[in-house]
Structures are given as C-alpha cells and as structure tokens.
Write a protein that holds these residues in place. Sequence first.
Motif, PDB file in Angstrom:
ATOM      1  N   PRO A  83      78.591 -31.063  15.404  1.00 23.10           N
ATOM      2  CA  PRO A  83      79.318 -32.342  15.349  1.00 23.10           C
ATOM      3  C   PRO A  83      78.410 -33.552  15.214  1.00 23.10           C
ATOM      4  O   PRO A  83      78.750 -34.515  14.527  1.00 23.10           O
ATOM      5  N   TRP A 116      77.326 -33.646  11.597  1.00 22.66           N
ATOM      6  CA  TRP A 116      78.461 -33.989  10.734  1.00 22.66           C
ATOM      7  C   TRP A 116      78.750 -35.490  10.798  1.00 22.66           C
ATOM      8  O   TRP A 116      78.910 -36.151   9.758  1.00 22.66           O
ATOM      9  N   CYS A 117      78.833 -36.035  12.008  1.00 20.24           N
ATOM     10  CA  CYS A 117      79.080 -37.477  12.155  1.00 20.24           C
ATOM     11  C   CYS A 117      77.915 -38.288  11.583  1.00 20.24           C
ATOM     12  O   CYS A 117      78.121 -39.354  10.988  1.00 20.24           O
ATOM     13  N   GLU A 157      78.320 -38.452   7.813  1.00 16.22           N
ATOM     14  CA  GLU A 157      79.386 -39.378   7.433  1.00 16.22           C
ATOM     15  C   GLU A 157      78.951 -40.828   7.593  1.00 16.22           C
ATOM     16  O   GLU A 157      79.237 -41.669   6.732  1.00 16.22           O
ATOM     17  N   THR A 166      83.273 -41.152  24.317  1.00 18.81           N
ATOM     18  CA  THR A 166      84.613 -40.593  24.147  1.00 18.81           C
ATOM     19  C   THR A 166      85.472 -40.773  25.399  1.00 18.81           C
ATOM     20  O   THR A 166      86.696 -40.868  25.306  1.00 18.81           O
ATOM     21  N   LYS A 177      90.591 -47.598   8.615  1.00 14.20           N
ATOM     22  CA  LYS A 177      89.650 -46.644   9.200  1.00 14.20           C
ATOM     23  C   LYS A 177      88.679 -47.377  10.117  1.00 14.20           C
ATOM     24  O   LYS A 177      88.388 -48.558   9.923  1.00 14.20           O
ATOM     25  N   ALA A 235      81.910 -42.874  12.275  1.00 11.04           N
ATOM     26  CA  ALA A 235      82.504 -41.533  12.188  1.00 11.04           C
ATOM     27  C   ALA A 235      82.984 -41.027  13.542  1.00 11.04           C
ATOM     28  O   ALA A 235      84.012 -40.341  13.618  1.00 11.04           O
ATOM     29  N   ARG A 266      86.294 -42.475  14.252  1.00 15.24           N
ATOM     30  CA  ARG A 266      87.303 -41.953  13.328  1.00 15.24           C
ATOM     31  C   ARG A 266      87.819 -40.591  13.763  1.00 15.24           C
ATOM     32  O   ARG A 266      88.981 -40.254  13.525  1.00 15.24           O
ATOM     33  N   HIS A 267      86.951 -39.791  14.405  1.00 13.69           N
ATOM     34  CA  HIS A 267      87.370 -38.452  14.816  1.00 13.69           C
ATOM     35  C   HIS A 267      87.955 -38.419  16.224  1.00 13.69           C
ATOM     36  O   HIS A 267      88.765 -37.545  16.535  1.00 13.69           O
ATOM     37  N   THR A 268      87.535 -39.353  17.082  1.00 12.85           N
ATOM     38  CA  THR A 268      87.964 -39.295  18.486  1.00 12.85           C
ATOM     39  C   THR A 268      89.106 -40.250  18.804  1.00 12.85           C
ATOM     40  O   THR A 268      89.694 -40.146  19.877  1.00 12.85           O
TER      41      THR A 268
END
Length: 446
Positions: free
Chosen positions: A55, A58-59, A62, A127, A371, A375, A378-380
């Motif tokens: 993760p 990945w973040c 992005e 988070t 958005k 990143a 955007r995912h959390t």
Amino acid sequence: MTSGPGGNSGATDEGVTGAPGGNSGATVMERRGWPKSKWVEMAAVVLVLLLTAVPVGWCGREDFTGALTFTGRMTGAALMVVALIMFLGIAAVVDYWVRGPISNLGVVALFSTGVALLANALLLIQTWSDGERAIFPMLFGSLTVGSILAIVVVWRALDEIPAPKRVAAALIVSTILGIGNFSYQNLYQPYRRGAKPLVHLTVGKAVLNRDGKAFAVPVDIKLENHSDVGFYVLGTEFHAMGERAPVSKSDRLYRQWRIDAERWGKYREKLPLTRRDVYQPGQLVAAQPWIAPGNWIEANDEAVARTVVQLPIDTPYDHLAFYATANIARKDRLGLGRLEQDQYSWRGAKLPKWAQEKGGGDSIVYRFDMKENNAIDRHTRKPRCVTIYWRFNVHGVDVAESITRKGEENRVNTAIEDSDARERYGLIDVLAGPIEQTLWEIKSRR
C-alpha cells in the motif's frame, strides 16, 4: 569378555560423539536466539514487510504521478523509496534466515523493519484522525503491532549488530524525515496563511442609444490572483439592482430607521439609514455568471469580463447598485472533475433546506465530481462531490457551494462540518459591491 568392552566402547563412543554434537547445535541455536519455529517467524516478518510495502508503494506511485502539489509529488517519491527499502528488507530477511551468520544482510533486515514501524505508525495516526473507513485504522494498527514484533524477532536472530551507532543514526534520521514530512503535509500546509484573490468592479458612464429611449451602463469585472497557488472557480455571479429612493420633504423619524434596519435581515441588500432618502427594497434588473463553473485561474493571473446593463430612459429607478461574487477553491487542496449534471429547481431538482429561498425564488444546480489532493486520503476517505447553487429571485442573486459525500447531497451539514470543509479544501467567497451609480443625470436628458 571381549564383547563387553567392545559394547561398552561402542556405547561410550556413541555417547561421546552424539551428545557433544547435540549440545553444540543447541548452544548455537540458543545463542542466535532462533526458536524451533524460525521459519514461521521468518514468514511473519516477510508478511509484515510485504503488507506494508504494497500500500505504501501504491500510494507513493499515485502521488508521484498525480499529486496536486510539488510537495505531494515529493512525498510520493519518498513513499516509493520507503516501499523499496521494505522490499529489499524482505530479501534480506530471507537471505539471513537461510544462510545464517555468514550473511551480512541482517542489519538491512533490522533497518527495514524499523522503517516499516515508522510508516505504519504514521499511517495509523492519519487514518485514525482523518480517515472515514474503519478497516484502514484496523489494518495499520495491526501492522504497527506486527512491525514491533518483527523488530524483536530480527533483533533476537542477530549474532551482533555491526556498527550499531551507524544503524541507530540511520533509524533516527529516517524517523526525523518521516515525521517532518508528515507534519508539513498534515499540520503546516493546511493551516498556513491562506491566499485570497480579489474581484474588482469598474462601472462605466451611462450612454444613451440613438433614439434616446434607452441607455446602457458598461461594467468591467476582474478576478485577480496575486498568490502563488491556483484556484478553481466554483461559481460566479454579477447582478444589478434598481433602487427607488425618493427624497422626503422632512426629516424621517428615528423609528423609521429601525424599520429600515430590520430589512437588513430580509434582503441581501443593506440599504443605508438616511435622514431624507426613503429607500425601497431593490429589484433585480440584470444578472448572469461571468466565469463558467469548473474553470480555473492560475497563480499570478487574472480573468476579465465585461457586461452591459440596459434600461429604458423612463425607468422608475433612481440608482443602480452593482454586485459581483466569485466562489473559488484552492487547486492544491482538491481536484475538480467533470460536471456530472446541471439541474433546475423549477424542473424538480431537489434542494437541501438551507439552499431553499425563504422568500421564493429559483436555483440552478451544478454538481462536480471531486478528488482529494493525495492518494492516502483518496483511499481512506469516502468519495465526495461539489454542488453549486446559483440562486436568484426579484431581490437579488447569490452563489453557494457545498461539499458532501456522494449520495448525501441533500443532507444539511453541521456548522462544524462546513467550517472543516472550508478550511480543508480552501473554499473562499470573494465579494465586490455594492457600487452605486445615480441615474439622475442620464434621466435628465429625456
């Protein structure tokens, strides 16, 4: 007699050769701190590093390719480096567990688990405080605990730490850099001094038409951005109000001022308290957007528009009052997507209670996909949209915006939610006016 000694001798030899060998192996295993389930521990350490690296990498990718700010892209690059360290740590853990003390990658394994702990701890904080999906605090909380255990396992497996001061220094520097970047992104940037563009209204001189039956007033509107960040234009409006202000033959009583002051809460116009002028509530004579929703203005740039207000020469109004507003959002705080839809209240568009006109009126509704600026958010966080309400009635025009979760567009946000949204996404309402112009001179030409 010979068999006894031979047997004894064999038994003695077996005990001598077997026991010391077994004791020696146990001593090495104990010294290195490897339990019998060393392969399970190795798999657990590898799993923690892998679940953290994927993760984070990945973040990072992005953000490196699509973050809205230079700082965000640098953060993406840093996250990719962190993920690479953890992937190297996986190889180091496997190599050290397989080859044992002859491998010199034990320190790399220890360092990578320390980096994993730092990454997971910071992601847990973010988070937990800012995320909206419960699974992510649970995930990073578990990985934080797993990272601590991984550090303990790798530490016990090491015979010794070569150059311990250098290892400690590397861990300290990594911690300082990680905390510094996290603080800059989440503490300094959101609360640094905000930039605010300006709207200028320039009203020209009224001009008669050829037959002398009408006149026109030119108006220039300029949006100036002298800051170092760009802005999305969510909505704009320009409107002109016609005002009747006959002159009383005598001074008005003080209680009449109170009546005028009470009107300030009913109408958008704030008519002055005067001794002789009897102001009536203004009436809308012209209105329009002057920059289309969804456009933007770059840093140190400006946008200019010109419009004309026309009226018959026998208009009953004594003054014209001109207003202009621009509702904008910082481009480094959010990304504005495509226009999802535009709707009209007179065609059945649903409006939240706060957007409904108390004295009647209509609204044009624009809705944009949105958005987050990084990143991880955007995912959390749950997806959101921006809704703009262009509201008008006979007593004026205004523009209002709302940022809500998708599917909750008509929910009324609390005052705290609205304040947080304005601060988080850099929402600014820029106002200009009223600019008053008397019509007595142009009407005297009849």
